[in-house]
Design an enzyme around this catalytic site. Structure first.
Site, PDB file in Angstrom:
ATOM      1  N   HIS A 105       6.725   4.746  12.661  1.00  0.00           N
ATOM      2  CA  HIS A 105       6.999   5.672  11.553  1.00  0.00           C
ATOM      3  C   HIS A 105       5.751   6.215  10.856  1.00  0.00           C
ATOM      4  CE1 HIS A 105       5.795   2.865   8.383  1.00  0.00           C
ATOM      5  NE2 HIS A 105       6.285   1.925   9.157  1.00  0.00           N
TER       6      HIS A 105
ATOM      7  N   GLU B 132      -2.044   5.101   3.204  1.00  0.00           N
ATOM      8  CA  GLU B 132      -2.013   3.707   2.769  1.00  0.00           C
ATOM      9  C   GLU B 132      -3.396   3.120   2.501  1.00  0.00           C
ATOM     10  OE1 GLU B 132      -0.220   4.954   5.278  1.00  0.00           O
ATOM     11  OE2 GLU B 132       1.856   4.582   4.756  1.00  0.00           O
TER      12      GLU B 132
ATOM     13  N   GLU C  51      -0.761  -9.126  -1.018  1.00  0.00           N
ATOM     14  CA  GLU C  51      -1.289  -8.580   0.246  1.00  0.00           C
ATOM     15  C   GLU C  51      -2.486  -7.671  -0.045  1.00  0.00           C
ATOM     16  OE1 GLU C  51       0.641  -5.511   2.986  1.00  0.00           O
ATOM     17  OE2 GLU C  51       1.337  -7.356   3.916  1.00  0.00           O
TER      18      GLU C  51
ATOM     19  N   ARG D  91       2.681   8.163   9.278  1.00  0.00           N
ATOM     20  CA  ARG D  91       2.432   9.597   9.021  1.00  0.00           C
ATOM     21  C   ARG D  91       1.358  10.187   9.921  1.00  0.00           C
ATOM     22  NH1 ARG D  91       4.925   8.868   4.387  1.00  0.00           N
ATOM     23  NH2 ARG D  91       5.647  10.699   3.254  1.00  0.00           N
TER      24      ARG D  91
ATOM     25  N   HIS E 201      13.489   4.931  12.308  1.00  0.00           N
ATOM     26  CA  HIS E 201      13.230   5.154  10.875  1.00  0.00           C
ATOM     27  C   HIS E 201      13.890   6.473  10.454  1.00  0.00           C
ATOM     28  CE1 HIS E 201      10.952   5.899   7.194  1.00  0.00           C
ATOM     29  NE2 HIS E 201      10.441   4.690   7.262  1.00  0.00           N
TER      30      HIS E 201
ATOM     31  N   ASP F 240       0.803  -1.232   0.000  1.00  0.00           N
ATOM     32  CA  ASP F 240       0.000   0.000   0.000  1.00  0.00           C
ATOM     33  C   ASP F 240       0.829   1.271   0.000  1.00  0.00           C
ATOM     34  OD1 ASP F 240       1.094  -0.104   2.514  1.00  0.00           O
ATOM     35  OD2 ASP F 240      -0.751  -0.796   3.483  1.00  0.00           O
TER      36      ASP F 240
HETATM   37  C1  UD1 Z   1       6.777   4.525   3.412  1.00  0.00           C
HETATM   38  C2  UD1 Z   1       5.340   4.110   3.080  1.00  0.00           C
HETATM   39  C3  UD1 Z   1       4.704   3.388   4.247  1.00  0.00           C
HETATM   40  C4  UD1 Z   1       5.571   2.252   4.730  1.00  0.00           C
HETATM   41  C5  UD1 Z   1       6.964   2.780   5.039  1.00  0.00           C
HETATM   42  C6  UD1 Z   1       7.845   1.638   5.438  1.00  0.00           C
HETATM   43  C7  UD1 Z   1       4.209   5.630   1.541  1.00  0.00           C
HETATM   44  C8  UD1 Z   1       3.282   6.770   1.409  1.00  0.00           C
HETATM   45  N1  UD1 Z   1       4.522   5.281   2.791  1.00  0.00           N
HETATM   46  O1  UD1 Z   1       6.690   5.517   4.427  1.00  0.00           O
HETATM   47  O2  UD1 Z   1       3.447   2.854   3.843  1.00  0.00           O
HETATM   48  O3  UD1 Z   1       4.993   1.694   5.882  1.00  0.00           O
HETATM   49  O4  UD1 Z   1       7.495   3.404   3.865  1.00  0.00           O
HETATM   50  O5  UD1 Z   1       8.981   2.068   6.093  1.00  0.00           O
HETATM   51  O6  UD1 Z   1       4.623   5.073   0.557  1.00  0.00           O
HETATM   52  N2  UD1 Z   1      14.364   7.731   4.211  1.00  0.00           N
HETATM   53  C9  UD1 Z   1      15.733   7.628   4.098  1.00  0.00           C
HETATM   54  N3  UD1 Z   1      16.276   6.421   3.729  1.00  0.00           N
HETATM   55  C10 UD1 Z   1      15.509   5.326   3.480  1.00  0.00           C
HETATM   56  C11 UD1 Z   1      14.111   5.451   3.602  1.00  0.00           C
HETATM   57  C12 UD1 Z   1      13.558   6.659   3.965  1.00  0.00           C
HETATM   58  O7  UD1 Z   1      16.478   8.578   4.330  1.00  0.00           O
HETATM   59  O8  UD1 Z   1      16.062   4.275   3.143  1.00  0.00           O
HETATM   60  C13 UD1 Z   1      13.783   9.036   4.629  1.00  0.00           C
HETATM   61  C14 UD1 Z   1      13.877  10.070   3.509  1.00  0.00           C
HETATM   62  O9  UD1 Z   1      14.071  11.321   4.069  1.00  0.00           O
HETATM   63  C15 UD1 Z   1      12.484   9.971   2.881  1.00  0.00           C
HETATM   64  C16 UD1 Z   1      11.638   9.761   4.124  1.00  0.00           C
HETATM   65  O10 UD1 Z   1      12.405   8.873   4.935  1.00  0.00           O
HETATM   66  O11 UD1 Z   1      12.118  11.111   2.161  1.00  0.00           O
HETATM   67  C17 UD1 Z   1      10.251   9.225   3.901  1.00  0.00           C
HETATM   68  O12 UD1 Z   1      10.239   8.109   3.028  1.00  0.00           O
HETATM   69  P1  UD1 Z   1       8.848   7.726   2.304  1.00  0.00           P
HETATM   70  O13 UD1 Z   1       9.041   6.452   1.544  1.00  0.00           O
HETATM   71  O14 UD1 Z   1       8.303   8.882   1.566  1.00  0.00           O
HETATM   72  O15 UD1 Z   1       7.847   7.479   3.494  1.00  0.00           O
HETATM   73  P2  UD1 Z   1       7.915   6.492   4.721  1.00  0.00           P
HETATM   74  O16 UD1 Z   1       7.483   7.290   5.894  1.00  0.00           O
HETATM   75  O17 UD1 Z   1       9.193   5.771   4.753  1.00  0.00           O
HETATM   76  N1  UDP Z   2      12.448  -4.273   9.800  1.00  0.00           N
HETATM   77  C1  UDP Z   2      13.808  -4.406   9.519  1.00  0.00           C
HETATM   78  N2  UDP Z   2      14.706  -3.600  10.181  1.00  0.00           N
HETATM   79  C2  UDP Z   2      14.308  -2.692  11.099  1.00  0.00           C
HETATM   80  C3  UDP Z   2      12.922  -2.538  11.367  1.00  0.00           C
HETATM   81  C4  UDP Z   2      12.019  -3.332  10.684  1.00  0.00           C
HETATM   82  O1  UDP Z   2      14.193  -5.244   8.697  1.00  0.00           O
HETATM   83  O2  UDP Z   2      15.174  -2.005  11.654  1.00  0.00           O
HETATM   84  C5  UDP Z   2      11.477  -5.111   9.060  1.00  0.00           C
HETATM   85  C6  UDP Z   2      10.403  -5.788   9.886  1.00  0.00           C
HETATM   86  O3  UDP Z   2      10.826  -7.071  10.320  1.00  0.00           O
HETATM   87  C7  UDP Z   2       9.245  -5.887   8.909  1.00  0.00           C
HETATM   88  C8  UDP Z   2       9.432  -4.667   8.033  1.00  0.00           C
HETATM   89  O4  UDP Z   2      10.779  -4.229   8.217  1.00  0.00           O
HETATM   90  O5  UDP Z   2       9.352  -7.027   8.069  1.00  0.00           O
HETATM   91  C9  UDP Z   2       8.473  -3.596   8.404  1.00  0.00           C
HETATM   92  O6  UDP Z   2       8.778  -2.433   7.702  1.00  0.00           O
HETATM   93  P1  UDP Z   2       8.238  -1.014   8.104  1.00  0.00           P
HETATM   94  O7  UDP Z   2       7.939  -0.978   9.566  1.00  0.00           O
HETATM   95  O8  UDP Z   2       9.214  -0.046   7.551  1.00  0.00           O
HETATM   96  O9  UDP Z   2       6.911  -0.880   7.250  1.00  0.00           O
HETATM   97  P2  UDP Z   2       5.405  -1.405   7.445  1.00  0.00           P
HETATM   98  O10 UDP Z   2       5.426  -2.861   7.738  1.00  0.00           O
HETATM   99  O11 UDP Z   2       4.799  -0.615   8.545  1.00  0.00           O
HETATM  100  O12 UDP Z   2       4.781  -1.068   6.147  1.00  0.00           O
END
Ligand code: UD1
Ligand code: UDP
Length: 381
Positions: free
Chosen positions: A216, A134, A120, A218, A248, A98
Site C-alpha cells: 500500500h 512517513e 516505536e 505511496r 488495501h 509515523d
Molecule cells: C496510512 C499511513 C501509512 C500506513 C497506512 C497503514 C499516512 C500518511 N499513511 O496510509 O503510514 O502504513 O495508513 O495502512 O498516514 N481507506 C478506506 N478505509 C479504511 C482505510 C483507508 O476506505 O479503513 C481508503 C480511503 O479512501 C482513504 C485511503 O484509503 O482516503 C487512504 O488512507 P490514508 O490513511 O490517507 O493513507 P494510507 O495509504 O492508508
Molecule cells: N493486517 C491486518 N489485516 C490485513 C493486513 C494486515 O490485520 O488484512 C495487519 C498486519 O498483521 C500488521 C498491520 O496490519 O500488524 C500492518 O498494517 P499496514 O500494512 O496497514 O501498515 P504498516 O505496517 O505498513 O504501517
C-alpha cells in the site's frame, strides 16, 4: 500519583500496536487513567482492530474521507484534536509510529504543552522520500516528543545520533510483537473461540504453497504498483502456488490490483482482514511478499520469510539476520527471489527461522514502567 494518559491514533497499524499498551495500562488503574481518542484516519480498518481488542474510544473524530490527500487529512486531524486536548488536559499523550495521525497528535500535544510519548521511536531509512511521507513524520515526531520508546537498540542509536537525550530513550521492544504473539498463542490454544475461518478459505488449496501479499505504500503508487502486479501475475502462473492478497482500500491500490489481478488463476483478492484472521493467514503462509512495516516485524516472530517490496527499510535487523530480503518493485528481482524460495529447500530453510529481533511480547509493560519512572523523576525535581 495516578497519571492521565491520552492515547491518540487513527490507522490500522497504530491501533494494533497501541491496543496492547492501553489494555495493559487498564489493568493498573491505580497508576493510569487511560483515555482513548481516535481520529479514524482509517474507518473500516480501524474498526476491525478496535473490535478485535474490544476497545471503545472516548473520542471518535470520524475524519476519514475517501481518497483523502495528505493536505486534507493533516489539516482536518490537527484542527479536530484541539478540543479533545482542551477537554482532557492529560499528563501525557501517547502516539505511535509515523502516520499523519502520529504527526498531528504529537503536534497538537506540543501546542498544548503536554509531554508526548512516541511508541516505536527511532526508525529511520535516512531518505526523507522513502517511505513517503512517513520518514519525515518520524523525524518531526522525534523533535516533538519528550519520551521515546524504541523497539530495538538500533532505533535507540538512531535517536542518540540525532542528539536526543539518552535519559529519555527507553528500549522496550515493539508492542506489535505483544499483539502478534498473544494472537498466535490464542489461536494455538483455541482461546479465540468465536473465530471461524472466512469463506475464502474454502478456495485455498492446501497442496499449494501459500504466498500472502500486502502492499500500500505511496511511493509505489503508479508504475511501482503496475510492476508489483506484473510480478505477482508471473508468479501465479506456477501451478504449485496460490497468492492470497487482502487489498488495501486506498483507490490508488484497488485500481491497479483489480485491473491486473482480479481474473488471474491462482490469485485470490480478498478484503482487508481482521487481525485474528490475518495472523491465521500469516501463520499458514509459506512466504510473505509485502511493503508493510508491521508485517516485516511480525513475520520473523512466526518464522516466515519475507520479500519486501521496497528499496530501503527502516527495520534492518531482520534483513541483517537474513530472514527478510529487499526486492523493491523490480519484476525480475521479485520473481527470481520468490522462485528461489519456492524451488530451493535450503534457501527456504535459511530464511524461515523463528527469531524475535523486534520484541519479546512484553513491550507494553516496559513502556508503562518507563512512563511511571519519568513522572517519578520529574516529581523529585
Ligand atoms: C496510512 C499511513 C501509512 C500506513 C497506512 C497503514 C499516512 C500518511 N499513511 O496510509 O503510514 O502504513 O495508513 O495502512 O498516514 N481507506 C478506506 N478505509 C479504511 C482505510 C483507508 O476506505 O479503513 C481508503 C480511503 O479512501 C482513504 C485511503 O484509503 O482516503 C487512504 O488512507 P490514508 O490513511 O490517507 O493513507 P494510507 O495509504 O492508508
Ligand atoms: N493486517 C491486518 N489485516 C490485513 C493486513 C494486515 O490485520 O488484512 C495487519 C498486519 O498483521 C500488521 C498491520 O496490519 O500488524 C500492518 O498494517 P499496514 O500494512 O496497514 O501498515 P504498516 O505496517 O505498513 O504501517
Amino acid at each position: 500519583m495516578r497519571k492521565k494518559v491520552l492515547f491518540l491514533f487513527g490507522t490500522r497499524p497504530e491501533a494494533i500496536k497501541l491496543c496492547p499498551v492501553l489494555l495493559h495500562m487498564r489493568t493498573r488503574p491505580c497508576d493510569f487513567d487511560v483515555r482513548v481518542g481516535v481520529t479514524a484516519q482509517h474507518r473500516e480498518m480501524l474498526d476491525q482492530i478496535l473490535a478485535t481488542f474490544e476497545v471503545t474510544p472516548d473520542y471518535d473524530l470520524n475524519l476519514m474521507l475517501p481518497g483523502q490527500s495528505l493536505f486534507q487529512s493533516t489539516t482536518r486531524i490537527l484542527a479536530a484534536l484541539e478540543p479533545v486536548l482542551a477537554a482532557e488536559t492529560p499528563d501525557l499523550v501517547l502516539v505511535q509510529g509515523d502516520t499523519t495521525t502520529t504527526l498531528c497528535g504529537a503536534l497538537a500535544a506540543f501546542y498544548k504543552k503536554v509531554p508526548v510519548g512516541h511508541v516505536e521511536a527511532g526508525l529511520r531509512t535516512g531518505d526523507l522520500l522513502q517511505p513517503f511521507p512517513e520518514e519525515m513524520n518520524r523525524v518531526v515526531t522525534t523533535r516533538l516528543a519528550a519520551l521515546h520508546f524504541a523497539a530495538t537498540e538500533g532505533a535507540a542509536q538512531n535517536l542518540r545520533a540525532e542528539g536526543v537525550d539518552s535519559g529519555r530513550i527507553f528500549v522496550t521492544g515493539n508492542s506489535g510483537i505483544d499483539a502478534v504473539l498473544s494472537v498466535r498463542d490464542g489461536l494455538q490454544q483455541g482461546r479465540w473461540s468465536n473465530y471461524r475461518r472466512g469463506p475464502f478459505w474454502s478456495r485455498i488449496d492446501d497442496s499449494k504453497k501459500l504466498i500472502v501479499v500486502t502492499a500500500h505504500r505511496r511511493e509505489s503508487f503508479g508504475e511501482g504498483f503496475e510492476r508489483i502486479c506484473a510480478a505477482l501475475a508471473q508468479l501465479a502462473e506456477r501451478d504449485d502456488v496460490q497468492v492470497v492478497y487482502p487489498v488495501h482500500p486506498n483507490p490508488n491500490v484497488q485500481d491497479p490490483v483489480n485491473r491486473h489481478l482480479a481474473a488471474k488463476r491462482n490469485i485470490l483478492l480478498i478484503e482487508p482482514q481482521e487481525y485474528v484472521p490475518f495472523v491465521d493467514l500469516l501463520r499458514s503462509a509459506y512466504l510473505l511478499i509485502t511493503d508493510s512495516g508491521g508485517v516485516q516485524e511480525e513475520a520473523p516472530s512466526l518464522g516466515k520469510p519475507v520479500l519486501v517490496l521496497r528499496e530501503k527499510t527502516e527495520r534492518p535487523e531482520a534483513v541483517d539476520a537474513g530472514t527478510v530480503r529487499l526486492v523493491g518493485t523490480n519484476v525480475p528481482r521479485i520473481v527470481e527471489e520468490a522462485n528461489r524460495l519456492l524451488d530451493c529447500p535450503e534457501a527456504y530453510q535459511e530464511m524461515a527461522r523463528i527469531h524475535n529481533p523486534y520484541g519479546d511480547g512484553h513491550a507494553s509493560q516496559r513502556i508503562s514502567e518507563s512512563i511511571l519512572s519519568f513522572f517519578a523523576e520529574r516529581s523529585r525535581g
